[in-house]
Enzyme design. Structure first.
Site, PDB file in Angstrom:
ATOM      1  N   GLY A   4       0.938  -1.210   0.178  1.00  0.00           N
ATOM      2  CA  GLY A   4      -0.023  -0.132   0.013  1.00  0.00           C
ATOM      3  C   GLY A   4       0.881   1.309   0.092  1.00  0.00           C
ATOM      4  N   LEU A   7       0.419   3.525  -2.318  1.00  0.00           N
ATOM      5  CA  LEU A   7       1.035   3.502  -3.706  1.00  0.00           C
ATOM      6  C   LEU A   7       1.456   4.915  -4.337  1.00  0.00           C
ATOM      7  CD1 LEU A   7      -2.181   1.151  -4.811  1.00  0.00           C
ATOM      8  CD2 LEU A   7       0.090   0.609  -3.671  1.00  0.00           C
ATOM      9  N   HIS A   8       2.397   4.389  -5.259  1.00  0.00           N
ATOM     10  CA  HIS A   8       2.816   5.465  -6.036  1.00  0.00           C
ATOM     11  C   HIS A   8       2.987   5.056  -7.520  1.00  0.00           C
ATOM     12  CE1 HIS A   8       6.545   2.920  -5.617  1.00  0.00           C
ATOM     13  NE2 HIS A   8       6.433   3.191  -4.425  1.00  0.00           N
ATOM     14  N   GLY A  52       5.302   3.768  -9.184  1.00  0.00           N
ATOM     15  CA  GLY A  52       6.090   2.303  -9.132  1.00  0.00           C
ATOM     16  C   GLY A  52       4.840   1.184  -9.130  1.00  0.00           C
ATOM     17  N   HIS A  53       4.049   1.266  -7.999  1.00  0.00           N
ATOM     18  CA  HIS A  53       2.990   0.257  -7.770  1.00  0.00           C
ATOM     19  C   HIS A  53       2.224   0.158  -8.926  1.00  0.00           C
ATOM     20  CE1 HIS A  53       4.110   1.114  -3.583  1.00  0.00           C
ATOM     21  NE2 HIS A  53       4.247   0.062  -3.447  1.00  0.00           N
ATOM     22  N   GLY A 106       8.238  -5.540  -8.819  1.00  0.00           N
ATOM     23  CA  GLY A 106       9.235  -4.387  -9.222  1.00  0.00           C
ATOM     24  C   GLY A 106      10.692  -4.707  -9.169  1.00  0.00           C
ATOM     25  N   GLN A 107      11.507  -4.274 -10.145  1.00  0.00           N
ATOM     26  CA  GLN A 107      13.052  -4.418 -10.064  1.00  0.00           C
ATOM     27  C   GLN A 107      13.525  -3.663  -9.074  1.00  0.00           C
ATOM     28  OE1 GLN A 107      15.031  -6.391 -11.523  1.00  0.00           O
ATOM     29  NE2 GLN A 107      16.698  -5.638 -10.767  1.00  0.00           N
ATOM     30  N   LYS A 108      12.685  -2.764  -8.410  1.00  0.00           N
ATOM     31  CA  LYS A 108      13.228  -1.942  -7.249  1.00  0.00           C
ATOM     32  C   LYS A 108      13.942  -2.773  -6.268  1.00  0.00           C
ATOM     33  CE  LYS A 108      13.181   1.468  -4.302  1.00  0.00           C
ATOM     34  NZ  LYS A 108      12.502   0.907  -3.011  1.00  0.00           N
ATOM     35  N   ARG A 116       8.670   4.536   1.464  1.00  0.00           N
ATOM     36  CA  ARG A 116       9.297   5.266   2.416  1.00  0.00           C
ATOM     37  C   ARG A 116       9.853   6.666   2.036  1.00  0.00           C
ATOM     38  NH1 ARG A 116      10.588  -0.733   3.203  1.00  0.00           N
ATOM     39  NH2 ARG A 116       9.905  -1.093   5.348  1.00  0.00           N
TER      40      ARG A 116
HETATM   41  P1  AMP Z   1       6.143  -2.379  -1.688  1.00  0.00           P
HETATM   42  O1  AMP Z   1       4.513  -1.902  -1.495  1.00  0.00           O
HETATM   43  O2  AMP Z   1       7.104  -1.586  -1.318  1.00  0.00           O
HETATM   44  O3  AMP Z   1       6.129  -4.181  -0.940  1.00  0.00           O
HETATM   45  O4  AMP Z   1       6.153  -3.006  -3.109  1.00  0.00           O
HETATM   46  C1  AMP Z   1       5.063  -3.719  -4.020  1.00  0.00           C
HETATM   47  C2  AMP Z   1       5.896  -3.952  -5.443  1.00  0.00           C
HETATM   48  O5  AMP Z   1       5.771  -2.622  -5.890  1.00  0.00           O
HETATM   49  C3  AMP Z   1       7.010  -4.832  -5.031  1.00  0.00           C
HETATM   50  O6  AMP Z   1       7.118  -5.784  -6.297  1.00  0.00           O
HETATM   51  C4  AMP Z   1       8.096  -3.563  -5.543  1.00  0.00           C
HETATM   52  O7  AMP Z   1       9.306  -3.880  -6.050  1.00  0.00           O
HETATM   53  C5  AMP Z   1       7.272  -2.499  -6.460  1.00  0.00           C
HETATM   54  N1  AMP Z   1       7.773  -1.432  -6.471  1.00  0.00           N
HETATM   55  C6  AMP Z   1       8.305  -0.568  -5.341  1.00  0.00           C
HETATM   56  N2  AMP Z   1       8.808   0.751  -5.655  1.00  0.00           N
HETATM   57  C7  AMP Z   1       8.743   0.531  -7.051  1.00  0.00           C
HETATM   58  C8  AMP Z   1       9.199   1.451  -8.001  1.00  0.00           C
HETATM   59  N3  AMP Z   1       9.767   2.764  -7.768  1.00  0.00           N
HETATM   60  N4  AMP Z   1       9.402   1.104  -9.438  1.00  0.00           N
HETATM   61  C9  AMP Z   1       8.754  -0.143  -9.630  1.00  0.00           C
HETATM   62  N5  AMP Z   1       8.366  -1.264  -8.884  1.00  0.00           N
HETATM   63  C10 AMP Z   1       8.323  -0.771  -7.482  1.00  0.00           C
END
Ligand code: AMP
Length: 300
Positions: free
Chosen positions: A30, A32-33, A35-36, A147-149, A187
């Protein structure tokens, strides 16, 4: 868009999902931005049904980490997912995912589960592998979008899918960056304006590493000293920003996370640093074909 909180309701809803066509799944924590949303949008183009989850998974946080203050905004997240064309959002409670007596974990092992993020965050990948397994079993996706992040998470999930024979196609999307290069992250909300500017040092250090790597590669260097030079280039750049404290700057194989001993493809340049209250990670990927995936910058 259907929002489902209970495991029972999800199981029931699964019976009504279209039988024809594939199911795409986007797991998130959650806040979300873009990237998500890039994951959700890609899932939308490739599948008949798209399910996203929002779950701040307690088992992947260490005792001194930011579980309690992890940012949350469910109404905003739901509006964004609806806009991306997601069909179903699964928002389970921690007490439903980990009821009293819960005692079974999925434990990644080996180099991949020991270095870098794993070394700094003991138990993190055990929590990730466990929750992703549970979510896969609950949702039953054909494709899952990551995400490759989170490069090490991607490698761990890829390994887990192979090792446990999970019938899921792993789709990995490039890092989405702010216009100034900072990788988008929930974050980043922890950063004050001054720290927000300083945080661009991670992507700038990776860029310095990429330049050094290509210099060594083009010169035909084959020694471990060439890798040391790349690491030093990243460390020097990071040290130039007084608000940032380096955790690691590493050059490794993107699947195994074994350190490289020569500047050859494929390779991962990975960096982690603390900027104020936020621990940030970023990476550049040199694909097997010799081309760089440095992610995509998006405007304001
Ligand atoms: P999180 O909510 O941080 O657990 O992220 C959920 C999914 O979004 C994970 O697969 C992350 O790798 C992906 N994600 C997070 N930040 C980015 C970003 N800047 N670009 C692409 N994918 C992202």
């Amino acid at each position: 868009m259907q929002v489902i909180a209970s495991l029972e309701e999800l199981t029931k809803a699964r019976q009504n999902w279209p039988r024809a066509g594939s199911l795409g799944f986007v797991p998130t924590m959650g806040y979300l931005h873009r990237g998500h949303l890039s994951l959700a949008q890609q899932a939308r183009t490739e599948n008949a049904t798209v399910v996203a989850s929002i779950f701040v998974n307690p088992t992947q946080f260490g005792p001194n980490e930011d579980l309690a203050r992890y940012p949350r905004d469910l109404p905003r997240d739901l509006a964004l997912l609806e806009g991306a064309g997601v069909d179903v959002v699964f928002t389970p409670e921690a007490s439903a995912m980990y009821p009293p007596g819960f005692a079974t974990y999925v434990e990644p092992t080996g180099t991949l589960a020991e270095r870098l993020e794993a070394a700094t965050r003991p138990g993190h990948f055990r929590g990730v592998a466990t929750v992703v397994s549970k979510l896969f079993l609950l949702v039953g996706p054909d494709r899952a979008y990551f995400g490759q992040k989170d490069a090490q998470q991607v490698a761990i999930i890829r390994r887990m899918i192979a090792d446990l024979n999970l019938p899921v196609d792993l789709r990995v999307m490039p890092i989405v960056r702010e216009a100034d290069g900072l990788a988008m992250s929930s974050r980043n909300a922890y950063l004050n304006p001054e720290q927000r500017v300083a945080a661009t040092i991670l992507s700038r250090a990776l860029e310095a590493g990429r330049v050094a790597f290509d210099q060594q590669r083009n010169a035909g260097s084959t020694s471990p000293e060439a890798i040391a030079q790349v690491r030093k280039a990243m460390e020097r750049a990071l040290a130039s920003e007084s608000l940032a404290a380096l955790d690691y700057a590493d050059v490794c194989h993107p699947d195994t996370f074994v350190p490289l001993d020569a500047p050859t493809a494929p390779a991962l340049l990975a960096i982690a640093a603390k900027v104020g209250p936020a621990r940030l990670i970023d990476n550049y990927l040199l694909r097997a074909d010799g081309s760089w995936d440095v992610g995509v910058r998006v405007g304001k």
